[in-house]
Design an enzyme around this catalytic site. Structure first.
Site, mmCIF file in Angstrom:
data_model
loop_
_atom_site.group_PDB
_atom_site.id
_atom_site.type_symbol
_atom_site.label_atom_id
_atom_site.label_comp_id
_atom_site.label_asym_id
_atom_site.label_seq_id
_atom_site.Cartn_x
_atom_site.Cartn_y
_atom_site.Cartn_z
ATOM 1 N N PRO A 17 -72.470 65.730 3.936
ATOM 2 C CA PRO A 17 -73.255 64.965 2.771
ATOM 3 C C PRO A 17 -74.002 63.695 3.074
ATOM 4 O O PRO A 17 -73.456 63.095 3.998
ATOM 5 C CB PRO A 17 -72.044 64.618 1.991
ATOM 6 C CG PRO A 17 -70.943 64.646 2.660
ATOM 7 C CD PRO A 17 -71.150 65.811 3.712
ATOM 8 N N ASN A 18 -75.288 63.623 2.282
ATOM 9 C CA ASN A 18 -76.206 62.558 2.593
ATOM 10 C C ASN A 18 -77.084 62.475 3.810
ATOM 11 O O ASN A 18 -77.699 61.699 4.267
ATOM 12 C CB ASN A 18 -75.299 61.327 2.399
ATOM 13 C CG ASN A 18 -74.880 61.193 0.962
ATOM 14 O OD1 ASN A 18 -75.597 61.313 -0.096
ATOM 15 N ND2 ASN A 18 -73.296 60.890 0.953
ATOM 16 N N ARG A 25 -82.129 56.453 4.636
ATOM 17 C CA ARG A 25 -80.778 55.933 4.066
ATOM 18 C C ARG A 25 -80.188 54.908 4.971
ATOM 19 O O ARG A 25 -80.111 55.132 6.258
ATOM 20 C CB ARG A 25 -79.833 57.309 4.131
ATOM 21 C CG ARG A 25 -78.481 56.912 3.823
ATOM 22 C CD ARG A 25 -77.575 58.256 4.359
ATOM 23 N NE ARG A 25 -76.125 57.906 4.045
ATOM 24 C CZ ARG A 25 -75.027 58.524 4.785
ATOM 25 N NH1 ARG A 25 -75.453 59.626 5.504
ATOM 26 N NH2 ARG A 25 -73.886 58.134 4.159
ATOM 27 N N TYR A 30 -77.988 53.758 10.296
ATOM 28 C CA TYR A 30 -78.309 55.259 10.756
ATOM 29 C C TYR A 30 -79.553 55.250 11.582
ATOM 30 O O TYR A 30 -79.801 56.317 12.062
ATOM 31 C CB TYR A 30 -78.008 56.108 9.480
ATOM 32 C CG TYR A 30 -76.560 56.052 9.067
ATOM 33 C CD1 TYR A 30 -75.542 56.322 9.566
ATOM 34 C CD2 TYR A 30 -76.589 55.789 7.616
ATOM 35 C CE1 TYR A 30 -74.242 56.390 8.933
ATOM 36 C CE2 TYR A 30 -75.302 55.903 7.001
ATOM 37 C CZ TYR A 30 -74.173 55.921 7.657
ATOM 38 O OH TYR A 30 -73.031 55.935 6.991
ATOM 39 N N ASN A 81 -71.558 66.750 12.068
ATOM 40 C CA ASN A 81 -71.103 65.447 11.570
ATOM 41 C C ASN A 81 -70.868 66.028 10.192
ATOM 42 O O ASN A 81 -71.538 66.111 9.292
ATOM 43 C CB ASN A 81 -72.558 64.923 11.310
ATOM 44 C CG ASN A 81 -72.424 63.558 11.001
ATOM 45 O OD1 ASN A 81 -71.285 62.949 10.442
ATOM 46 N ND2 ASN A 81 -73.431 62.487 11.371
ATOM 47 N N ALA A 84 -69.199 61.762 5.004
ATOM 48 C CA ALA A 84 -67.887 61.130 4.352
ATOM 49 C C ALA A 84 -66.718 62.113 4.443
ATOM 50 O O ALA A 84 -65.586 61.535 4.185
ATOM 51 C CB ALA A 84 -68.249 60.614 3.080
ATOM 52 N N GLU A 105 -66.870 66.510 16.737
ATOM 53 C CA GLU A 105 -66.975 65.603 15.887
ATOM 54 C C GLU A 105 -68.166 64.803 16.219
ATOM 55 O O GLU A 105 -68.049 64.031 17.228
ATOM 56 C CB GLU A 105 -65.722 65.016 15.366
ATOM 57 C CG GLU A 105 -66.019 64.074 14.294
ATOM 58 C CD GLU A 105 -64.380 63.425 13.838
ATOM 59 O OE1 GLU A 105 -63.670 63.834 14.515
ATOM 60 O OE2 GLU A 105 -64.604 62.208 13.401
ATOM 61 N N HIS A 107 -70.924 61.452 14.960
ATOM 62 C CA HIS A 107 -71.569 60.362 14.093
ATOM 63 C C HIS A 107 -72.377 59.541 14.718
ATOM 64 O O HIS A 107 -72.152 59.218 15.901
ATOM 65 C CB HIS A 107 -69.978 59.584 13.847
ATOM 66 C CG HIS A 107 -69.145 60.283 13.143
ATOM 67 N ND1 HIS A 107 -68.974 60.952 11.671
ATOM 68 C CD2 HIS A 107 -67.751 60.577 13.635
ATOM 69 C CE1 HIS A 107 -67.929 61.353 11.457
ATOM 70 N NE2 HIS A 107 -67.084 61.201 12.534
ATOM 71 N N ARG A 114 -66.518 49.618 11.545
ATOM 72 C CA ARG A 114 -66.865 49.701 9.985
ATOM 73 C C ARG A 114 -65.817 49.527 9.227
ATOM 74 O O ARG A 114 -64.764 49.021 9.575
ATOM 75 C CB ARG A 114 -67.990 50.736 9.637
ATOM 76 C CG ARG A 114 -69.312 51.159 10.718
ATOM 77 C CD ARG A 114 -70.177 52.205 10.418
ATOM 78 N NE ARG A 114 -70.583 52.275 8.816
ATOM 79 C CZ ARG A 114 -71.170 53.101 8.131
ATOM 80 N NH1 ARG A 114 -71.323 54.329 8.640
ATOM 81 N NH2 ARG A 114 -71.506 52.907 6.975
HETATM 82 C C1 DQA Z 1 -71.470 59.140 9.479
HETATM 83 C C2 DQA Z 1 -69.981 58.193 9.201
HETATM 84 C C3 DQA Z 1 -69.436 58.399 7.924
HETATM 85 O O1 DQA Z 1 -68.481 57.446 7.822
HETATM 86 C C4 DQA Z 1 -70.490 58.332 6.889
HETATM 87 O O2 DQA Z 1 -69.931 58.423 5.486
HETATM 88 C C5 DQA Z 1 -71.706 59.243 6.917
HETATM 89 C C6 DQA Z 1 -72.141 59.323 8.349
HETATM 90 C C7 DQA Z 1 -72.166 58.928 10.791
HETATM 91 O O3 DQA Z 1 -72.740 59.822 11.100
HETATM 92 O O4 DQA Z 1 -71.966 57.680 11.315
HETATM 93 O O5 DQA Z 1 -72.173 59.845 5.988
HETATM 94 O O6 DQA Z 1 -70.781 60.391 9.580
#
Ligand code: DQA
Length: 152
Positions: A17-18, A25, A30, A81, A84, A105, A107, A114
């Site tokens: 998501p996102n 964003r 990011y 990735n 959240a 995994e 990120h 954070r």
């Molecule tokens: C994320 C880190 C997550 O905590 C966050 O909710 C994201 C992006 C990252 O790529 O740093 O949406 O996965």
């Protein structure tokens, strides 16, 4: 002696998501690079390493579960990735366990630097490894690590 493979490695790059909003964003966290640009770079890198990428991005947990299930039939491994959902999804953890594929995994941000709620990942324990904190390069590092593991 190493024999050349007849088929390129098939890799799923899965984004939660996102992450479709990358580039606009929270660019201070990011970066300003869009997901399409990240994927273009990954495809170039993959091509140099005799690998091919299929990418899926979804904002919905069930679609991410479905993409993992489908990957079982065609992929050699996954760069994932979960956004959240990293911090909340037992369903994604179970899907990773169920398909029994190597998953890295990934990120962009260093989740451990954070908020406290980002320090817990429900998926790390069933992944091959974790890459976090290198911005867009996290994906390249994750793909490199995955391909090296598959070549072992
Ligand atoms: C994320 C880190 C997550 O905590 C966050 O909710 C994201 C992006 C990252 O790529 O740093 O949406 O996965």
């Amino acid at each position: 002696m190493a024999y050349p493979r007849s088929m390129p490695r098939q890799i799923l790059v899965l984004n939660g998501p996102n992450l479709n909003l990358l580039g606009t964003r929270e660019t201070d966290v990011y970066g300003a690079v869009t997901l399409d640009v990240i994927l273009d770079g990954l495809r170039l890198f993959a091509g140099q390493r005799d690998a091919e990428i299929k990418d899926v991005q979804s904002n919905s947990e069930g679609s991410l579960v479905d993409a993992l299930h489908e990957a079982k039939s065609w992929a050699d491994g996954v760069v994932f990735n979960p956004g959240a959902y990293t911090h909340s999804s037992i369903a994604l953890r179970d899907a990773i366990s169920a398909v029994d594929l190597p998953v890295v995994e990934t990120h962009l941000s260093n989740v451990h630097a954070r908020e406290d709620f980002r320090h817990t990942s429900l998926v790390t324990g069933v992944c091959l490894g974790v890459v976090a904190g290198f911005g867009a390069d996290s994906y390249v590092i994750a793909l490199d690590a995955l391909l090296r593991n598959l070549d072992r």
